[in-house]
Design a protein around this motif. Structure first.
Motif, PDB file in Angstrom:
ATOM      1  N   ASP A   1      41.073  27.818  25.641  1.00  0.00           N
ATOM      2  CA  ASP A   1      41.385  29.110  25.009  1.00  0.00           C
ATOM      3  C   ASP A   1      41.221  30.258  26.001  1.00  0.00           C
ATOM      4  N   GLU A   2      40.119  30.254  26.748  1.00  0.00           N
ATOM      5  CA  GLU A   2      39.892  31.319  27.735  1.00  0.00           C
ATOM      6  C   GLU A   2      40.997  31.317  28.797  1.00  0.00           C
ATOM      7  N   ILE A   3      41.359  30.141  29.279  1.00  0.00           N
ATOM      8  CA  ILE A   3      42.379  30.045  30.324  1.00  0.00           C
ATOM      9  C   ILE A   3      43.743  30.487  29.784  1.00  0.00           C
ATOM     10  N   GLN A   4      44.053  30.078  28.570  1.00  0.00           N
ATOM     11  CA  GLN A   4      45.345  30.467  27.990  1.00  0.00           C
ATOM     12  C   GLN A   4      45.462  31.984  27.872  1.00  0.00           C
ATOM     13  N   PHE A   5      44.408  32.621  27.359  1.00  0.00           N
ATOM     14  CA  PHE A   5      44.478  34.071  27.171  1.00  0.00           C
ATOM     15  C   PHE A   5      44.447  34.826  28.496  1.00  0.00           C
ATOM     16  N   TRP A   6      43.439  34.534  29.327  1.00  0.00           N
ATOM     17  CA  TRP A   6      43.211  35.361  30.508  1.00  0.00           C
ATOM     18  C   TRP A   6      44.175  35.075  31.656  1.00  0.00           C
ATOM     19  N   SER A   7      44.726  33.875  31.733  1.00  0.00           N
ATOM     20  CA  SER A   7      45.709  33.618  32.786  1.00  0.00           C
ATOM     21  C   SER A   7      46.963  34.464  32.576  1.00  0.00           C
ATOM     22  N   ARG A   8      47.358  34.601  31.327  1.00  0.00           N
ATOM     23  CA  ARG A   8      48.499  35.485  31.042  1.00  0.00           C
ATOM     24  C   ARG A   8      48.167  36.930  31.393  1.00  0.00           C
ATOM     25  N   ILE A   9      46.954  37.344  31.059  1.00  0.00           N
ATOM     26  CA  ILE A   9      46.523  38.713  31.391  1.00  0.00           C
ATOM     27  C   ILE A   9      46.547  38.928  32.904  1.00  0.00           C
ATOM     28  N   MET A  10      46.035  37.967  33.673  1.00  0.00           N
ATOM     29  CA  MET A  10      46.012  38.097  35.136  1.00  0.00           C
ATOM     30  C   MET A  10      47.438  38.165  35.700  1.00  0.00           C
ATOM     31  N   LYS A  11      48.321  37.358  35.149  1.00  0.00           N
ATOM     32  CA  LYS A  11      49.725  37.358  35.589  1.00  0.00           C
ATOM     33  C   LYS A  11      50.351  38.736  35.338  1.00  0.00           C
ATOM     34  N   GLU A  12      50.073  39.298  34.173  1.00  0.00           N
ATOM     35  CA  GLU A  12      50.635  40.613  33.837  1.00  0.00           C
ATOM     36  C   GLU A  12      50.020  41.716  34.686  1.00  0.00           C
ATOM     37  N   HIS A  13      48.734  41.612  34.986  1.00  0.00           N
ATOM     38  CA  HIS A  13      48.115  42.581  35.909  1.00  0.00           C
ATOM     39  C   HIS A  13      48.871  42.608  37.234  1.00  0.00           C
ATOM     40  N   SER A  14      49.205  41.436  37.732  1.00  0.00           N
ATOM     41  CA  SER A  14      49.916  41.329  39.005  1.00  0.00           C
ATOM     42  C   SER A  14      51.270  42.029  38.924  1.00  0.00           C
ATOM     43  N   LEU A  15      51.960  41.843  37.801  1.00  0.00           N
ATOM     44  CA  LEU A  15      53.249  42.504  37.608  1.00  0.00           C
ATOM     45  C   LEU A  15      53.079  44.021  37.580  1.00  0.00           C
ATOM     46  N   PHE A  16      52.085  44.503  36.810  1.00  0.00           N
ATOM     47  CA  PHE A  16      51.892  45.955  36.692  1.00  0.00           C
ATOM     48  C   PHE A  16      51.545  46.574  38.046  1.00  0.00           C
ATOM     49  N   LEU A  17      50.694  45.891  38.815  1.00  0.00           N
ATOM     50  CA  LEU A  17      50.363  46.389  40.154  1.00  0.00           C
ATOM     51  C   LEU A  17      51.614  46.464  41.025  1.00  0.00           C
TER      52      LEU A  17
ATOM     53  N   HIS B   1      39.530  48.741  36.339  1.00  0.00           N
ATOM     54  CA  HIS B   1      39.558  48.127  35.015  1.00  0.00           C
ATOM     55  C   HIS B   1      40.034  46.670  35.087  1.00  0.00           C
ATOM     56  N   ILE B   2      41.163  46.457  35.760  1.00  0.00           N
ATOM     57  CA  ILE B   2      41.708  45.093  35.812  1.00  0.00           C
ATOM     58  C   ILE B   2      40.876  44.186  36.719  1.00  0.00           C
ATOM     59  N   SER B   3      40.147  44.779  37.675  1.00  0.00           N
ATOM     60  CA  SER B   3      39.250  43.945  38.495  1.00  0.00           C
ATOM     61  C   SER B   3      38.037  43.515  37.673  1.00  0.00           C
ATOM     62  N   ARG B   4      37.573  44.376  36.773  1.00  0.00           N
ATOM     63  CA  ARG B   4      36.460  44.003  35.886  1.00  0.00           C
ATOM     64  C   ARG B   4      36.864  42.849  34.977  1.00  0.00           C
ATOM     65  N   GLU B   5      38.115  42.855  34.535  1.00  0.00           N
ATOM     66  CA  GLU B   5      38.591  41.768  33.681  1.00  0.00           C
ATOM     67  C   GLU B   5      38.688  40.459  34.457  1.00  0.00           C
ATOM     68  N   ALA B   6      39.095  40.529  35.713  1.00  0.00           N
ATOM     69  CA  ALA B   6      39.134  39.317  36.545  1.00  0.00           C
ATOM     70  C   ALA B   6      37.722  38.769  36.745  1.00  0.00           C
ATOM     71  N   ALA B   7      36.753  39.660  36.977  1.00  0.00           N
ATOM     72  CA  ALA B   7      35.362  39.224  37.149  1.00  0.00           C
ATOM     73  C   ALA B   7      34.835  38.593  35.859  1.00  0.00           C
ATOM     74  N   TYR B   8      35.190  39.193  34.732  1.00  0.00           N
ATOM     75  CA  TYR B   8      34.781  38.652  33.427  1.00  0.00           C
ATOM     76  C   TYR B   8      35.334  37.235  33.240  1.00  0.00           C
ATOM     77  N   PHE B   9      36.622  37.063  33.555  1.00  0.00           N
ATOM     78  CA  PHE B   9      37.288  35.763  33.412  1.00  0.00           C
ATOM     79  C   PHE B   9      36.603  34.715  34.282  1.00  0.00           C
TER      80      PHE B   9
END
Length: 262
Positions: free
Chosen positions: A11-27, A109-117
């Motif tokens: 569950d964690e990988i499914q949710f946060w991997s998508r978030i990380m992918k989108e962070h990369s796009l936004f950057l 903000h997005i680096s904090r989320e990566a650290a959390y993951f």
């Protein structure tokens, strides 16, 4: 325990991997044309997390816990790598070595989320499945700050002529700042056993506020997708912040269930 470990890990990988992918796009969308190297690095992370998502699809709740543990380590390394990339970008912005449309607070903000993951995967591999009262407060401090940041970003990215929505975003920013300070106060009181009865009230109060913000984000997302709001908000970013609010509500549900059992 093994079933819970596998379920929580996937569950964690499914949710946060998508978030990380989108962070990369936004950057990548926020960099200027001469920052091609940084854009290429961001695109590499999109590919990395797409591969992780593809590999995730081969797992199920019946998967071997040892294989899931190995997968957690692999994903942890990707999360740690994207965290380092985000911190590098933040350092370049703060030292004025690059000019970009990525706001410093957003990159932080997005680096904090990566650290959390990354930390969540590490905890799962250490057998920390069910949250303790201390972890409940810490997790809420993390997510309340995330929600406060979202409100600030929305307020800044809306066109100034959208006065009503800008005002609403500022109100949410203020409300979540206050909830964050309250959570930090409770965090400092944790050693006292008397604080545990306050956790139910604390979670209920947070739920009401997060549901309200979630609904605001959903409305904004729908209006942006229908081209009825003037803003610089990418439709995917609007949905991204909505999903993170939904995630916080799910986590509050898990915490309340764990308190009921204890």
């Amino acid at each position: 325990m093994n079933h819970s470990f596998v379920a929580r890990s996937l569950d964690e990988i499914q949710f946060w991997s998508r978030i990380m992918k989108e962070h990369s796009l936004f950057l990548s969308l926020g960099f200027t044309y001469e920052q091609q190297q940084l854009i290429n690095e961001a695109r590499q992370f999109i590919a990395i997390f797409e591969r992780i998502e593809e590999k995730l699809s081969r797992f199920s709740l019946n998967s071997d816990p040892q294989q899931v543990k190995a997968f957690n380590i692999e994903v942890y390394q990707a999360a740690a790598s994207i965290w380092a990339y985000k911190r590098k970008v933040l350092g370049l912005i703060l030292s004025c070595k690059i000019l970009t449309n990525n706001m410093p607070l957003l990159v932080d903000h997005i680096s904090r989320e990566a650290a959390y993951f990354a930390n969540r995967l590490k905890e799962l591999n250490e057998g920390k499945i069910t949250p303790l009262p201390d972890a409940i407060v810490e997790e809420n401090v993390f997510f309340l700050r995330i929600m406060a940041d979202h409100a600030k970003f929305i307020g800044h990215l809306l066109d100034p002529s959208e006065r009503k929505l800008v005002d609403q975003a500022r109100e949410f920013s203020h409300d979540f700042d206050q909830l964050l300070f309250q959570a930090i106060d409770l965090d400092s009181m944790r050693p006292q056993s008397e604080t545990e009865p306050l956790l139910d009230q604390f979670l209920d109060q947070n739920r009401v506020s997060v549901v309200s913000l979630r609904d605001f984000k959903k409305t904004a997302r729908d209006l942006i997708e229908a081209c009825r709001i003037k803003s610089n908000i990418h439709p995917l970013l609007a949905d991204h912040t909505f999903r993170e609010a939904e995630r916080f509500i799910e986590i509050i549900d898990l915490f309340e269930a764990s308190l009921t059992k204890s």
